[in-house]
Design a protein around this motif. Structure first.
Motif, PDB file in Angstrom:
ATOM      1  N   GLY A 114       0.813  -1.212   0.000  1.00 12.70           N
ATOM      2  CA  GLY A 114       0.000   0.000   0.000  1.00 12.70           C
ATOM      3  C   GLY A 114       0.843   1.258   0.000  1.00 12.70           C
ATOM      4  O   GLY A 114       0.565   2.214  -0.737  1.00 12.70           O
ATOM      5  N   ILE A 115       1.899   1.267   0.827  1.00  6.81           N
ATOM      6  CA  ILE A 115       2.807   2.419   0.842  1.00  6.81           C
ATOM      7  C   ILE A 115       3.477   2.570  -0.519  1.00  6.81           C
ATOM      8  O   ILE A 115       3.618   3.680  -1.048  1.00  6.81           O
ATOM      9  N   HIS A 134       2.429   1.674  -3.540  1.00  6.07           N
ATOM     10  CA  HIS A 134       1.563   2.168  -4.606  1.00  6.07           C
ATOM     11  C   HIS A 134       1.107   3.602  -4.367  1.00  6.07           C
ATOM     12  O   HIS A 134       0.817   4.325  -5.317  1.00  6.07           O
ATOM     13  N   SER A 135       1.057   4.024  -3.104  1.00  9.97           N
ATOM     14  CA  SER A 135       0.733   5.425  -2.845  1.00  9.97           C
ATOM     15  C   SER A 135       1.866   6.345  -3.294  1.00  9.97           C
ATOM     16  O   SER A 135       1.656   7.539  -3.527  1.00  9.97           O
ATOM     17  N   GLY A 148       1.571   8.619  -6.483  1.00  8.98           N
ATOM     18  CA  GLY A 148       1.013   9.967  -6.379  1.00  8.98           C
ATOM     19  C   GLY A 148       2.107  11.004  -6.158  1.00  8.98           C
ATOM     20  O   GLY A 148       2.106  12.064  -6.792  1.00  8.98           O
ATOM     21  N   ALA A 191       5.693  11.208  -0.237  1.00 11.74           N
ATOM     22  CA  ALA A 191       4.439  10.460  -0.290  1.00 11.74           C
ATOM     23  C   ALA A 191       4.512   9.212   0.576  1.00 11.74           C
ATOM     24  O   ALA A 191       3.548   8.858   1.275  1.00 11.74           O
ATOM     25  N   SER A 224       2.190   8.607   3.846  1.00 11.25           N
ATOM     26  CA  SER A 224       1.305   7.435   3.909  1.00 11.25           C
ATOM     27  C   SER A 224       1.574   6.616   5.164  1.00 11.25           C
ATOM     28  O   SER A 224       0.639   6.143   5.825  1.00 11.25           O
ATOM     29  N   ILE A 260      -5.287   1.093   3.938  1.00  7.55           N
ATOM     30  CA  ILE A 260      -4.204   0.757   3.018  1.00  7.55           C
ATOM     31  C   ILE A 260      -4.740   0.584   1.605  1.00  7.55           C
ATOM     32  O   ILE A 260      -4.146   1.041   0.617  1.00  7.55           O
ATOM     33  N   LEU A 276      -5.392   4.056   0.221  1.00  5.62           N
ATOM     34  CA  LEU A 276      -4.142   4.711  -0.159  1.00  5.62           C
ATOM     35  C   LEU A 276      -3.585   4.116  -1.451  1.00  5.62           C
ATOM     36  O   LEU A 276      -3.064   4.839  -2.310  1.00  5.62           O
ATOM     37  N   TRP A 277      -3.678   2.810  -1.565  1.00  5.51           N
ATOM     38  CA  TRP A 277      -3.212   2.107  -2.760  1.00  5.51           C
ATOM     39  C   TRP A 277      -3.904   2.681  -4.000  1.00  5.51           C
ATOM     40  O   TRP A 277      -3.246   3.075  -4.974  1.00  5.51           O
ATOM     41  N   VAL A 299      -5.962   5.471  -4.330  1.00  3.49           N
ATOM     42  CA  VAL A 299      -5.894   6.919  -4.505  1.00  3.49           C
ATOM     43  C   VAL A 299      -4.505   7.345  -4.982  1.00  3.49           C
ATOM     44  O   VAL A 299      -4.367   8.205  -5.868  1.00  3.49           O
ATOM     45  N   GLY A 300      -3.473   6.746  -4.406  1.00  2.00           N
ATOM     46  CA  GLY A 300      -2.112   7.081  -4.826  1.00  2.00           C
ATOM     47  C   GLY A 300      -1.878   6.775  -6.290  1.00  2.00           C
ATOM     48  O   GLY A 300      -1.286   7.586  -7.029  1.00  2.00           O
TER      49      GLY A 300
END
Length: 277
Positions: free
Chosen positions: A45-46, A48-49, A52, A71, A75, A94, A97-98, A100-101
């Motif tokens: 998740g971090i 893929h965010s 962004g 970013a 996150s 997570i 965030l995944w 949206v990022g």
């Protein structure tokens, strides 16, 4: 010309190998913590965010890795705050965030002025295009990550593996959990340039899983995972050079093959032990 000969003659390959070494250290140190606590989804998740941050940095004309760093840390802190303060479900946050990022990154890259950006270089990595400045940033992030772990290793391990007991002993578990997430974020930024956003989880988990086949002690697992990651990076780069293949994907496949080989060796050893018993 073989890969070793090219490595000796071409400075750009030496820079690439140094970037691979930095990635191996990041993977080997953070991976065992992530695997032991089953937090691979959080690392993904971090990662893929981060797209962004990359997209916004490119849109503003700033260094992409700086945007990725901001970013990733933002996150990590958001996940820590939501988990510890408002008791929000981590998996839901997570996942958000995944998505949206990724969405923000794709839109920002599409709207950025100037030349068109190859999105695949961010998704699958661009290790062979590493520059000296990028490698220095990666090494600096590694040093920061190792420093944070060195200063907080014992209370951090207690927080991750037995948070209730650690809290009873007066350990600041919330602060240490946020510190751990920041360490994961730093490792993700280092690995993004090597294998890209899509395959960060693979390089975080596979060397650690390989090391876990041989030891359950965390310090030994970290050393073994660093060795496994370095072997995967070295063989992957050599294979990519010889076959004109994408470096990031080749490194991940080498890490997967190394894990499968470890599984096979352990199976054969257990089978031999049962027969001799």
């Amino acid at each position: 010309m073989t890969f070793l000969q090219a490595l000796w003659h071409y400075p750009f390959l030496q820079i690439v190998m140094l970037a691979g070494l930095a990635s191996a250290v990041a993977s080997g140190v953070v991976g065992p913590l992530v695997v032991s606590r089953r937090l691979a989804f959080m690392a993904g998740g971090i990662a893929h965010s981060v797209l962004g941050g990359l997209g916004i940095a490119h849109w503003l004309g700033a260094p992409p890795l700086l945007g990725a760093l901001l970013a990733a840390v933002a996150s990590a802190l958001l996940i820590a705050f939501a988990s510890l303060r408002i008791r929000e479900n981590e998996d839901m946050l997570i996942g958000a965030l995944w998505a949206v990022g990724m969405a923000v990154g794709i839109i920002a890259l599409a709207q950025a002025p100037g030349y068109s950006v190859n999105l695949m270089s961010y998704l699958l990595g661009s290790l062979l295009m590493a520059t000296r400045d990028q490698v220095m940033l990666m090494l600096g992030l590694n040093a920061l990550m190792l420093g944070l772990l060195w200063l907080s290793y014992r209370p951090l391990a207690a927080t991750l593996f037995d948070p209730e007991f650690a809290a009873l002993r007066g350990v600041p578990t919330g602060l240490l959990y946020a510190c751990f997430l920041i360490v994961v974020a730093l490792a993700v930024v280092v690995l993004v340039h090597t294998v890209g956003l899509v395959m960060v989880m693979a390089l975080v988990t596979l060397p650690a899983a390989t090391a876990r086949l041989g030891t359950a002690r965390l310090p030994a697992m970290m050393l073994a995972a660093c060795g496994a990651a370095l072997l995967a990076v070295s063989v992957g780069l050599a294979t990519a050079y010889a076959g004109d293949l994408p470096a990031g994907a080749t490194i991940v496949l080498c890490a997967a093959l190394l894990y499968l080989a470890g599984l096979l060796i352990r199976h054969l050893m257990e089978r031999r032990r049962r027969r001799s018993a």
